[in-house]
Design a protein around this motif. Structure first.
Motif, mmCIF file in Angstrom:
data_model
loop_
_atom_site.group_PDB
_atom_site.id
_atom_site.type_symbol
_atom_site.label_atom_id
_atom_site.label_comp_id
_atom_site.label_asym_id
_atom_site.label_seq_id
_atom_site.Cartn_x
_atom_site.Cartn_y
_atom_site.Cartn_z
ATOM 1 N N LYS A 118 0.824 -1.221 0.000
ATOM 2 C CA LYS A 118 0.000 0.000 0.000
ATOM 3 C C LYS A 118 0.851 1.262 0.000
ATOM 4 O O LYS A 118 0.449 2.303 -0.530
ATOM 5 N N THR A 119 2.034 1.203 0.608
ATOM 6 C CA THR A 119 2.884 2.388 0.675
ATOM 7 C C THR A 119 3.282 2.845 -0.722
ATOM 8 O O THR A 119 3.209 4.040 -1.047
ATOM 9 N N GLY A 120 3.683 1.907 -1.568
ATOM 10 C CA GLY A 120 4.031 2.274 -2.943
ATOM 11 C C GLY A 120 2.842 2.759 -3.736
ATOM 12 O O GLY A 120 2.953 3.673 -4.564
ATOM 13 N N VAL A 121 1.679 2.155 -3.497
ATOM 14 C CA VAL A 121 0.456 2.572 -4.188
ATOM 15 C C VAL A 121 0.131 4.028 -3.873
ATOM 16 O O VAL A 121 -0.176 4.832 -4.773
ATOM 17 N N VAL A 122 0.222 4.401 -2.594
ATOM 18 C CA VAL A 122 -0.096 5.781 -2.209
ATOM 19 C C VAL A 122 0.981 6.741 -2.694
ATOM 20 O O VAL A 122 0.677 7.866 -3.114
ATOM 21 N N LEU A 123 2.238 6.321 -2.671
ATOM 22 C CA LEU A 123 3.291 7.162 -3.247
ATOM 23 C C LEU A 123 2.957 7.525 -4.684
ATOM 24 O O LEU A 123 3.027 8.698 -5.080
ATOM 25 N N LEU A 124 2.572 6.540 -5.488
ATOM 26 C CA LEU A 124 2.299 6.796 -6.900
ATOM 27 C C LEU A 124 1.067 7.678 -7.075
ATOM 28 O O LEU A 124 1.011 8.486 -8.008
ATOM 29 N N ALA A 125 0.073 7.535 -6.185
ATOM 30 C CA ALA A 125 -1.093 8.417 -6.261
ATOM 31 C C ALA A 125 -0.699 9.863 -5.999
ATOM 32 O O ALA A 125 -1.210 10.792 -6.646
ATOM 33 N N TRP A 126 0.190 10.065 -5.051
ATOM 34 C CA TRP A 126 0.686 11.421 -4.761
ATOM 35 C C TRP A 126 1.486 11.963 -5.940
ATOM 36 O O TRP A 126 1.264 13.095 -6.403
ATOM 37 N N LEU A 127 2.395 11.167 -6.462
ATOM 38 C CA LEU A 127 3.214 11.618 -7.580
ATOM 39 C C LEU A 127 2.370 11.906 -8.819
ATOM 40 O O LEU A 127 2.699 12.800 -9.611
ATOM 41 N N ALA A 128 1.274 11.165 -8.968
ATOM 42 C CA ALA A 128 0.396 11.356 -10.128
ATOM 43 C C ALA A 128 -0.557 12.534 -9.962
ATOM 44 O O ALA A 128 -1.288 12.867 -10.901
ATOM 45 N N GLY A 129 -0.576 13.151 -8.785
ATOM 46 C CA GLY A 129 -1.430 14.316 -8.572
ATOM 47 C C GLY A 129 -2.820 14.000 -8.086
ATOM 48 O O GLY A 129 -3.687 14.894 -8.049
ATOM 49 N N HIS A 130 -3.081 12.766 -7.672
ATOM 50 C CA HIS A 130 -4.405 12.417 -7.169
ATOM 51 C C HIS A 130 -4.622 12.848 -5.724
ATOM 52 O O HIS A 130 -5.753 12.819 -5.238
ATOM 53 N N GLN A 131 -3.562 13.212 -5.030
ATOM 54 C CA GLN A 131 -3.659 13.741 -3.677
ATOM 55 C C GLN A 131 -2.480 14.666 -3.457
ATOM 56 O O GLN A 131 -1.500 14.629 -4.201
ATOM 57 N N ASP A 132 -2.596 15.511 -2.424
ATOM 58 C CA ASP A 132 -1.630 16.589 -2.246
ATOM 59 C C ASP A 132 -0.489 16.246 -1.311
ATOM 60 O O ASP A 132 0.334 17.117 -1.000
ATOM 61 N N HIS A 133 -0.414 15.031 -0.823
ATOM 62 C CA HIS A 133 0.579 14.690 0.190
ATOM 63 C C HIS A 133 0.863 13.191 0.145
ATOM 64 O O HIS A 133 0.099 12.417 -0.432
ATOM 65 N N PHE A 134 1.949 12.807 0.803
ATOM 66 C CA PHE A 134 2.310 11.405 0.936
ATOM 67 C C PHE A 134 2.233 11.031 2.413
ATOM 68 O O PHE A 134 3.224 10.742 3.076
ATOM 69 N N ALA A 135 1.017 11.078 2.935
ATOM 70 C CA ALA A 135 0.749 10.631 4.303
ATOM 71 C C ALA A 135 -0.283 9.521 4.229
ATOM 72 O O ALA A 135 -1.149 9.527 3.349
ATOM 73 N N MET A 136 -0.209 8.564 5.154
ATOM 74 C CA MET A 136 -1.120 7.426 5.141
ATOM 75 C C MET A 136 -1.709 7.222 6.534
ATOM 76 O O MET A 136 -1.087 7.583 7.537
ATOM 77 N N VAL A 137 -2.893 6.639 6.583
ATOM 78 C CA VAL A 137 -3.464 6.329 7.892
ATOM 79 C C VAL A 137 -2.544 5.328 8.582
ATOM 80 O O VAL A 137 -1.952 4.443 7.945
ATOM 81 N N GLY A 138 -2.389 5.510 9.890
ATOM 82 C CA GLY A 138 -1.493 4.648 10.644
ATOM 83 C C GLY A 138 -0.024 4.943 10.426
ATOM 84 O O GLY A 138 0.835 4.204 10.908
ATOM 85 N N GLY A 139 0.296 6.027 9.707
ATOM 86 C CA GLY A 139 1.693 6.369 9.460
ATOM 87 C C GLY A 139 2.421 5.382 8.571
ATOM 88 O O GLY A 139 3.657 5.288 8.592
ATOM 89 N N LEU A 140 1.683 4.673 7.714
ATOM 90 C CA LEU A 140 2.275 3.588 6.941
ATOM 91 C C LEU A 140 3.179 4.076 5.819
ATOM 92 O O LEU A 140 3.852 3.275 5.169
ATOM 93 N N GLN A 141 3.262 5.398 5.605
ATOM 94 C CA GLN A 141 4.185 5.897 4.591
ATOM 95 C C GLN A 141 5.636 5.570 4.943
ATOM 96 O O GLN A 141 6.515 5.616 4.081
ATOM 97 N N SER A 142 5.885 5.207 6.190
ATOM 98 C CA SER A 142 7.245 4.867 6.617
ATOM 99 C C SER A 142 7.575 3.393 6.438
ATOM 100 O O SER A 142 8.672 2.956 6.793
ATOM 101 N N ALA A 143 6.651 2.607 5.860
ATOM 102 C CA ALA A 143 6.828 1.153 5.817
ATOM 103 C C ALA A 143 7.776 0.673 4.722
ATOM 104 O O ALA A 143 8.167 -0.489 4.723
ATOM 105 N N ARG A 144 8.128 1.524 3.786
ATOM 106 C CA ARG A 144 9.065 1.152 2.732
ATOM 107 C C ARG A 144 10.251 2.114 2.733
ATOM 108 O O ARG A 144 10.121 3.295 3.089
#
Length: 383
Positions: free
Chosen positions: A318-344
């Motif tokens: 999920k961390t990579g999936v959300v990273l790509l959504a942020w990079l693609a402009g679908h959201q304004d940040h790279f933060a995840m529920v539960g702080g999971l952006q730190s998992a990779r």
């Protein structure tokens, strides 16, 4: 402008981002396959929460991403593991997500199916597990969505053998108002599901799974198989009762499984179709014309990215999936529920960016480059 991306060995390597994206436009509904994308949730980055707090969701951005998927003809598989179900999104948040997304689907005419589990119950007796499943099924059916009956951690812990799975699933299927999708999620996605269907022997587990389906074929629209084993999926697919679909959940072998063979094919319910949505939709429309080589030519090159995102520990894809959504402009940040952006790790994320950029997945490559540069600088990479 050149980016210097960190490699797994700690060195930096030069990468020249592409300047033009591939062009993807919405098109006609699919005719040959039913295709769902399991969609991620967008966290509220301004919420004052901790990793143990209930999820704080940015509902506007979350629903906007679902509209993006629907606009390309994909169905949305809601409140699944891609939405961090059981990894940051609790049942209260999932129930709200189901209600909001189902209402949005009605507004835009999008297809939606939603996860039914037992995650409001960390552990319990078989009677309590059955009641938890019933509660979630009621929420999904009241929202007007199709139900996806997910594997239960509580049932995996409480079941004494195959007979308990047959009893719980049989009870749930008998009371389901409409045919459901049964989801078999392997332990590579969730270690707590080891031994599901009453055995760690996959042949024995498959036998129990098929027994559940055979007893209630009129209540099973299809099955989603997430075992990352193409041979096993094909074998199971060929043993399904007539009219019961196989939805591949194999993020390693999806092009060949969807393309199929002389004896059949798999439909799709995939987490990788979150970042691949427009490209995947275009590939399926090519397949609708009977052009299997054209379909494979579009989708085969995406497998390297998918295998990278889903590499062990697979549950952190999920961390990579959300990273790509942020990079693609679908959201304004790279933060995840539960702080999971730190998992990779940063090298993992950098490689995900490189592979996605090479595929032309970013609608605005310059924006993706700028955001990747910002992420690199936060980790001290300033070259």
């Amino acid at each position: 402008m050149t980016l210097h991306l960190p490699a797994a060995d700690g060195t930096l390597r030069a990468y020249e981002p592409r300047t033009e994206p591939l062009a993807f436009t919405p098109g006609t509904p699919f005719t040959s396959r039913t295709v769902f994308s399991a969609a991620h949730v967008v966290a509220d980055p301004l919420a004052d929460v901790t990793p143990d707090s209930p999820a704080a969701v940015d509902w506007d951005a979350t629903l906007a991403f679902r509209r993006h998927l629907w606009s390309h003809g994909l169905g949305v598989a809601e409140a699944m593991d891609t939405a961090q179900r059981g990894m940051g999104l609790d049942w209260a948040g999932a129930a709200e997500l189901i209600r909001r997304s189902a209402a949005e689907a009605r507004t835009v005419g999008g297809r939606i199916a939603c996860g039914v589990g037992t995650d409001q119950l960390p552990a319990g007796t078989l009677a309590e597990i059955r009641a938890a499943y019933e509660e979630q099924l009621a929420v999904v059916e009241e929202a007007g969505a199709q139900a996806i009956v997910m594997a239960s951690r509580a049932l995996a812990a409480a079941a004494r053998g195959p007979e308990d799975y047959l009893e719980i699933y049989g009870h749930l299927l008998r009371q389901a108002a409409e045919p459901v999708i049964l989801h078999w999620l392997g332990p590579m996605f969730d270690p707590a599901l080891e031994g599901y269907w009453g055995s760690s022997d996959l042949d024995a587990a498959t036998g129990t799974f098929l027994e559940v389906i055979a007893a209630h074929p009129d209540k099973v629209d299809g099955v989603k198989i997430s075992l990352l084993d193409a041979r096993r999926e094909v074998d199971l697919r060929r043993r399904l009762p007539h009219g019961v679909r196989c939805y591949t959940g194999d993020d390693f072998h999806y092009p060949e499984l969807i393309a199929g063979d002389e004896q059949g094919f798999s439909h799709a319910l995939l987490g990788i179709f979150d970042p691949l949505g427009p490209l995947a939709a275009q590939a399926v429309r090519v397949l609708d014309t009977g052009d299997v080589p054209g379909f494979r030519a579009l989708l085969d090159p995406t497998v390297e990215l998918s295998r990278h995102l889903f590499q062990p520990p697979t549950r952190f894809y999920k961390t990579g999936v959300v990273l790509l959504a942020w990079l693609a402009g679908h959201q304004d940040h790279f933060a995840m529920v539960g702080g999971l952006q730190s998992a990779r790790s940063l090298p993992h994320l950098a490689r995900a960016y490189e592979l996605a950029d090479t595929l032309g997945l970013f609608p605005d490559p310059k924006l993706a480059e700028e955001r990747m540069r910002t992420l690199l600088s936060l980790y001290g990479v300033t070259r």
